[in-house]
Design a protein around this motif. Structure first.
Motif, PDB file in Angstrom:
ATOM      1  N   PRO A  43      10.601  -2.358  -4.067  1.00  0.00           N
ATOM      2  CA  PRO A  43      10.102  -0.990  -4.342  1.00  0.00           C
ATOM      3  C   PRO A  43       9.217  -0.984  -5.588  1.00  0.00           C
ATOM      4  O   PRO A  43       9.497  -1.674  -6.572  1.00  0.00           O
ATOM      5  N   CYS A  46       5.629  -3.193  -3.335  1.00  0.00           N
ATOM      6  CA  CYS A  46       5.136  -3.313  -1.963  1.00  0.00           C
ATOM      7  C   CYS A  46       4.120  -2.238  -1.605  1.00  0.00           C
ATOM      8  O   CYS A  46       3.268  -2.439  -0.727  1.00  0.00           O
ATOM      9  N   GLU A  47       4.194  -1.095  -2.280  1.00  0.00           N
ATOM     10  CA  GLU A  47       3.239  -0.018  -1.978  1.00  0.00           C
ATOM     11  C   GLU A  47       1.798  -0.402  -2.292  1.00  0.00           C
ATOM     12  O   GLU A  47       0.857   0.186  -1.743  1.00  0.00           O
ATOM     13  N   HIS A  48       1.604  -1.362  -3.140  1.00  0.00           N
ATOM     14  CA  HIS A  48       0.255  -1.767  -3.562  1.00  0.00           C
ATOM     15  C   HIS A  48      -0.258  -3.000  -2.803  1.00  0.00           C
ATOM     16  O   HIS A  48      -1.331  -3.506  -3.126  1.00  0.00           O
ATOM     17  N   ASN A  57       2.399   1.271   6.663  1.00  0.00           N
ATOM     18  CA  ASN A  57       3.573   0.987   5.838  1.00  0.00           C
ATOM     19  C   ASN A  57       3.468  -0.429   5.282  1.00  0.00           C
ATOM     20  O   ASN A  57       3.708  -1.409   5.991  1.00  0.00           O
ATOM     21  N   SER A  58       3.102  -0.536   3.998  1.00  0.00           N
ATOM     22  CA  SER A  58       2.910  -1.856   3.382  1.00  0.00           C
ATOM     23  C   SER A  58       4.219  -2.479   2.907  1.00  0.00           C
ATOM     24  O   SER A  58       4.195  -3.586   2.364  1.00  0.00           O
ATOM     25  N   CYS A  59       5.340  -1.773   3.077  1.00  0.00           N
ATOM     26  CA  CYS A  59       6.637  -2.314   2.671  1.00  0.00           C
ATOM     27  C   CYS A  59       7.397  -2.926   3.845  1.00  0.00           C
ATOM     28  O   CYS A  59       8.609  -3.162   3.768  1.00  0.00           O
TER      29      CYS A  59
END
Length: 289
Positions: A43, A46-48, A57-59
């Motif tokens: 967290p 992963c958003e970046h 959804n990049s996570c």
């Protein structure tokens, strides 16, 4: 039933496995194995990250990453079909997971790929797998002692492993060779080891190549009367080792360890009788004088 038996076996040996896996080499290897999963699921990080998922959804893993991970699983399963020891199973998992991580990180971000690759190189150069430290009846030779020891007594049969500490195959075979020495070692049948990675002249004298391309490590040689009788693996005309599985069953069968052990026990008995006869004759000879 086989699954239940395997589960109980794993639980029975869990304390030993737990202690074994806590060694620094395996702890760091595990962290490097799951590095990409941690980065992709972390967290705040992963958003970046970039992602090819349709939902954005990049996570979570995209389809290409899932494909690479499934291919990794297939490769590890294929390689572990020939693995004998727990160290080999875990070693294959660590090795191919790191290769997959390199590909995944480079695909995600070239900077992350370079960083992970640099960490892998540093790990290989600074952190070595722990050596086997269990019980054994093995004599370790040097370049100055091996020839004299093998020729000291022609009645003694020697089984000698030529190894190198940097070889993962030698490290995996160490516990198997140690167990065989505990079971079969006696006066007429001895077990020995020599590190040809350290003593290069021994490698040349006994024609055991240390080149990774030759795949001759480890090599197990049988000596009788100070002369080599056989070796495994055998070597072809190009100097490459013929594929051979180093497990206890193959060693026992190929080197006829059961037969050699029985003959060696008879030699022990005959030596004992001769010593008793000499002890009985010695006082009589003194009386005659």
């Amino acid at each position: 039933m086989a699954l239940i038996t395997g589960l109980f076996t794993f639980l029975y040996h869990l304390p030993q496995i737990y202690k074994w896996l806590l060694k620094p080499y395996y702890v760091v290897s595990f962290l490097m194995t799951v590095a990409f999963v941690l980065v992709r699921k972390a967290p705040g990080l992963c958003e970046h990250l970039a992602s090819d998922r349709e939902d954005g959804n990049s996570c979570d893993f995209d389809w290409r990453e899932m494909e690479i991970l499934m291919f990794l699983s297939a490769i590890v399963m294929m390689k572990n079909r020939r693995a004998i020891t727990l160290e080999q199973h875990v070693g294959n998992l660590f090795l191919f997971s790191k290769v997959a991580n390199v590909i995944l990180f480079f695909r995600l971000d070239i900077r992350l790929g370079i960083l992970y690759l640099a960490l892998c190189v540093a790990f290989v150069m600074t952190c070595k797998p722990p050596l086997y430290m269990g019980p054994e009846y093995i004599k370790y030779f040097s370049d100055k002692t091996i020839d004299d020891e093998l020729q000291r007594d022609s009645r003694v049969t020697w089984i000698v492993e030529f190894y190198a500490n940097w070889s993962s195959d030698c490290q995996s075979f160490a516990s198997i060779f140690a167990d065989l020495s505990l079971k079969y070692n006696c006066t007429g049948l001895r077990f020995g080891k020599v590190d040809i990675g350290r003593y290069g002249d021994v490698s040349q004298r006994y024609k055991v190549s240390t080149s990774p391309l030759a795949k001759q490590l480890p090599s197990v040689l049988l000596f009788q009367g100070g002369r080599e009788v056989m070796r495994r693996p055998m070597v072809d005309n190009k100097g490459r080792a013929v594929s051979w599985t180093f497990n206890d069953e193959n060693i026992i069968r190929e080197f006829n360890l059961n037969e050699l052990f029985e003959k060696s026990k008879k030699l022990n008995k005959s030596r004992g009788l001769k010593e008793e006869q000499q002890n009985e004759q010695t006082p009589e000879s003194k009386k005659d004088q």
